[in-house]
Design a protein around this motif. Structure first.
Motif, short mmCIF file in Angstrom:
data_model
loop_
_atom_site.label_atom_id
_atom_site.label_comp_id
_atom_site.label_asym_id
_atom_site.label_seq_id
_atom_site.Cartn_x
_atom_site.Cartn_y
_atom_site.Cartn_z
N ASN A 1 65.91 -23.61 -10.03
CA ASN A 1 64.74 -23.12 -10.77
C ASN A 1 65.00 -21.83 -11.56
O ASN A 1 64.21 -21.48 -12.43
CB ASN A 1 63.58 -22.91 -9.80
N ALA A 2 66.11 -21.15 -11.27
CA ALA A 2 66.43 -19.97 -12.09
C ALA A 2 67.04 -20.41 -13.42
O ALA A 2 67.04 -19.67 -14.40
CB ALA A 2 67.38 -19.04 -11.36
N ALA A 3 67.57 -21.65 -13.45
CA ALA A 3 68.11 -22.19 -14.71
C ALA A 3 66.95 -22.71 -15.57
O ALA A 3 66.83 -22.37 -16.75
CB ALA A 3 69.10 -23.30 -14.44
N SER B 1 64.17 -12.93 -27.79
CA SER B 1 63.44 -11.68 -27.50
C SER B 1 64.43 -10.55 -27.22
O SER B 1 64.27 -9.44 -27.74
CB SER B 1 62.52 -11.88 -26.29
N ASN B 2 65.45 -10.83 -26.41
CA ASN B 2 66.45 -9.79 -26.12
C ASN B 2 67.19 -9.37 -27.38
O ASN B 2 67.39 -8.18 -27.63
CB ASN B 2 67.47 -10.30 -25.07
N ASN B 3 67.61 -10.36 -28.18
CA ASN B 3 68.32 -10.04 -29.44
C ASN B 3 67.44 -9.20 -30.36
O ASN B 3 67.90 -8.22 -30.96
CB ASN B 3 68.73 -11.33 -30.16
N GLU C 1 73.45 -7.38 -16.96
CA GLU C 1 72.46 -8.04 -17.84
C GLU C 1 72.85 -9.50 -18.06
O GLU C 1 74.03 -9.87 -18.02
CB GLU C 1 72.38 -7.31 -19.18
N HIS C 2 71.85 -10.29 -18.38
CA HIS C 2 72.08 -11.66 -18.81
C HIS C 2 72.88 -11.63 -20.12
O HIS C 2 72.73 -10.68 -20.91
CB HIS C 2 70.71 -12.32 -19.04
N PRO C 3 73.74 -12.65 -20.36
CA PRO C 3 74.54 -12.61 -21.60
C PRO C 3 73.71 -12.41 -22.87
O PRO C 3 74.20 -11.84 -23.85
CB PRO C 3 75.22 -13.98 -21.62
N SER C 4 72.47 -12.86 -22.88
CA SER C 4 71.65 -12.72 -24.09
C SER C 4 71.32 -11.26 -24.39
O SER C 4 70.91 -10.93 -25.51
CB SER C 4 70.36 -13.55 -23.98
N ALA C 5 71.49 -10.39 -23.42
CA ALA C 5 71.35 -8.95 -23.67
C ALA C 5 72.75 -8.30 -23.70
O ALA C 5 73.05 -7.51 -24.60
CB ALA C 5 70.49 -8.29 -22.59
N CYS D 1 67.62 -2.55 -19.30
CA CYS D 1 67.78 -2.82 -17.87
C CYS D 1 66.88 -4.00 -17.47
O CYS D 1 65.68 -3.99 -17.74
CB CYS D 1 67.42 -1.59 -17.05
N MET D 2 67.50 -5.01 -16.85
CA MET D 2 66.72 -6.17 -16.43
C MET D 2 65.98 -5.84 -15.13
O MET D 2 66.35 -4.92 -14.41
CB MET D 2 67.62 -7.39 -16.25
N LEU D 3 64.95 -6.62 -14.84
CA LEU D 3 64.16 -6.33 -13.64
C LEU D 3 64.70 -7.09 -12.43
O LEU D 3 64.79 -6.54 -11.34
CB LEU D 3 62.69 -6.70 -13.91
N ASN E 1 67.89 -9.75 -11.30
CA ASN E 1 69.12 -10.37 -11.78
C ASN E 1 69.11 -11.89 -11.58
O ASN E 1 68.73 -12.37 -10.50
CB ASN E 1 70.32 -9.74 -11.09
N ASN E 2 69.56 -12.61 -12.59
CA ASN E 2 69.48 -14.08 -12.55
C ASN E 2 70.54 -14.71 -11.66
O ASN E 2 70.44 -15.87 -11.31
CB ASN E 2 69.60 -14.64 -13.98
N GLU E 3 71.58 -13.96 -11.28
CA GLU E 3 72.62 -14.56 -10.44
C GLU E 3 72.45 -14.27 -8.96
O GLU E 3 72.85 -15.08 -8.12
CB GLU E 3 74.01 -14.09 -10.91
N VAL F 1 62.65 -11.75 -17.29
CA VAL F 1 62.56 -13.21 -17.18
C VAL F 1 62.48 -13.71 -15.74
O VAL F 1 61.64 -14.54 -15.41
CB VAL F 1 63.77 -13.85 -17.91
N GLN F 2 63.36 -13.21 -14.88
CA GLN F 2 63.42 -13.79 -13.52
C GLN F 2 62.40 -13.15 -12.58
O GLN F 2 62.31 -13.55 -11.42
CB GLN F 2 64.84 -13.66 -12.94
N ALA F 3 61.67 -12.18 -13.07
CA ALA F 3 60.64 -11.56 -12.23
C ALA F 3 59.24 -12.02 -12.63
O ALA F 3 58.30 -11.96 -11.83
CB ALA F 3 60.72 -10.04 -12.35
N LEU G 1 60.26 -12.27 -21.96
CA LEU G 1 59.81 -13.29 -21.01
C LEU G 1 60.23 -14.66 -21.54
O LEU G 1 60.41 -14.83 -22.75
CB LEU G 1 58.28 -13.28 -20.88
N SER G 2 60.36 -15.62 -20.64
CA SER G 2 60.76 -16.96 -21.07
C SER G 2 59.79 -18.00 -20.50
O SER G 2 59.37 -17.90 -19.34
CB SER G 2 62.18 -17.25 -20.57
N GLY G 3 59.48 -19.01 -21.31
CA GLY G 3 58.53 -20.04 -20.88
C GLY G 3 59.08 -21.02 -19.86
O GLY G 3 58.44 -21.37 -18.88
N HIS G 4 60.35 -21.46 -20.09
CA HIS G 4 60.82 -22.56 -19.25
C HIS G 4 61.21 -22.14 -17.84
O HIS G 4 61.52 -22.98 -17.00
CB HIS G 4 61.96 -23.34 -19.94
N LYS G 5 61.16 -20.83 -17.57
CA LYS G 5 61.41 -20.37 -16.19
C LYS G 5 60.11 -20.35 -15.40
O LYS G 5 60.11 -20.06 -14.21
CB LYS G 5 62.01 -18.97 -16.18
#
Ligand code: PLP
Length: 373
Positions: free
Chosen positions: A6-8, A71-73, A96-100, A140-142, A144-146, A174-176, A194-198
């Motif tokens: 579900n994190a993917a 959003s990050n870009n 950070e996630h690669p997108s950041a 700074c991410m809130l 971590n996705n991993e 995103v993951q929070a 933020l991301s919708g599909h998560k």
């Protein structure tokens, strides 16, 4: 099927699918002045209100994008472009996630100094003391996705803003999002992704929150949609779906967290009993659990589990199985990083599924060993 990835991405909820479908029929362009356009534009504005409410923001602060990557870009390149003409330092977490992270890499290639702070105990102190008069941006991410580790974003950004109010603060939440209660103002972030599909909406939709008064140049220029922040015809079905999914998830956040907390505790105690290593630090989000089965390659395990209809990730799904530098930052040795699985829950997962998963891992140990003999 057991879905522990579900994190993917998450399964779209029925309300999201229904909302998207209704906009396939009402297919007007929100910019059109006729009735069909008005219906579409109302759908967008209703979703915007819902998303705004979910993070205690104002609707004028919510911009729809194609996802958190965009959003990050937008936030990072935008802030670097507007403030970075005179100030050339960026301070970011090292996880950070690669997108950041890749935006920061690119800026480093273009003359910015990028300081990356590891997720250590004294991370907040290290981060804050790295910020100085030459700093234009903090990222700074809130969560971590991993590993699910929470980073001390509020503490960091509050201190940074107090001393350097003009530094742009950006948080990838995103993951929070909808996993813990979030108030935009309490993060002290100028921008939030933020991301919708998560969150059980659909892929291809995200949000950039930009605090009132914060102006960053857009990434995309054109028709001036989203108040010029993000040109391009709005994807009304995806936006409506995000509104519907968020409306469902924005209540009972604490209840779900407790329920998923129970799942995570069960997983962790069963792993320990089986000699499986836990990579996730104490206090990490129960939604994301990083574990390692020493001596077995994650990809081999992943496909073994898949053959039993159990779906997990190896490390981070976004890196397509590529070795993770992020795990090393969390102190996971290379040998274990190669054996890492990410088990990420949603509130619909069950204890029985976890027991089945552990049984499957035990079978993997037997079968993969005997195959090797
Ligand atoms: N940030 C984090 C922490 C993520 O986990 C992800 C996706 O895995 C993203 C950003 C990118 O999100 P999107 O797929 O919406 O572009």
């Amino acid at each position: 099927m057991i879905y522990f990835d579900n994190a993917a991405t998450t399964a779209p909820c029925a309300a999201a699918v229904k909302a998207a479908e209704s906009m396939f029929e009402n297919y007007g362009n929100p910019s059109s002045l006729h009735r069909l356009g008005l219906t579409a534009s109302q759908a967008v504005s209703s979703a915007r209100k819902i998303v705004a409410r979910s993070i205690a923001a104002d609707e004028s602060e919510i911009f729809f994008t194609s996802g958190a990557t965009e959003s990050n870009n937008t936030a990072i390149f935008g802030a670097a472009k507007s403030i970075g003409r005179h100030k050339k330092k960026i301070v970011t977490s090292a996880v950070e996630h690669p997108s950041a992270a890749k935006c920061c890499d690119l800026l480093a290639d273009n003359g910015f100094e990028v300081v990356r702070i590891p997720p250590a105990e004294d991370m907040a102190r290290q981060f804050i003391s790295a910020v100085d008069n030459d700093t234009c941006l903090c990222v700074c991410m809130l969560c971590n996705n991993e590993t699910g580790a929470f980073l001390p974003v509020s503490d960091i950004f509050r201190a940074v803003k107090k001393k350097y109010p003009r530094v742009h603060t950006h948080c990838d939440a995103v993951q929070a999002y909808l996993k813990i209660p979030l108030r935009a103002d309490r993060l002290f972030a100028d921008t939030i992704s933020l991301s919708g599909h998560k969150v059980h909406a659909l892929k291809g939709i995200g949000v950039l929150y930009a605090k009132k008064g914060v102006h960053i140049p857009p990434l995309l220029y054109g028709g001036g949609q989203e108040k010029g922040m993000r040109s391009g015809t709005e994807s009304v079905p995806l936006i409506a779906a995000m509104g519907a999914a968020v409306e469902q998830l924005c209540t009972d956040i604490d209840d779900r967290y407790r329920r998923v907390g129970g799942l995570s505790e069960h997983l962790r105690s069963r792993c320990l009993a089986e000699g499986i290593t836990l990579n996730s630090p104490d206090g990490a989000s129960p939604y994301v659990n990083s574990i390692a089965l020493a001596g077995y390659r994650s990809e081999v395990l992943l496909h073994f589990l898949e053959s039993r209809e159990i779906f997990v990730s190896s490390g981070s799904a976004c890196s397509k199985g590529k070795k993770s530098g992020v795990l090393a930052q969390f102190g996971v040795p290379d040998t274990l990083a190669d054996s890492t699985l990410r088990i990420s829950f949603c509130a619909d997962n069950t204890i029985t599924e976890i027991d089945e998963f552990i049984d499957a891992l035990k079978a993997a140990k037997q079968e993969l060993l005997s195959a090797a003999k």
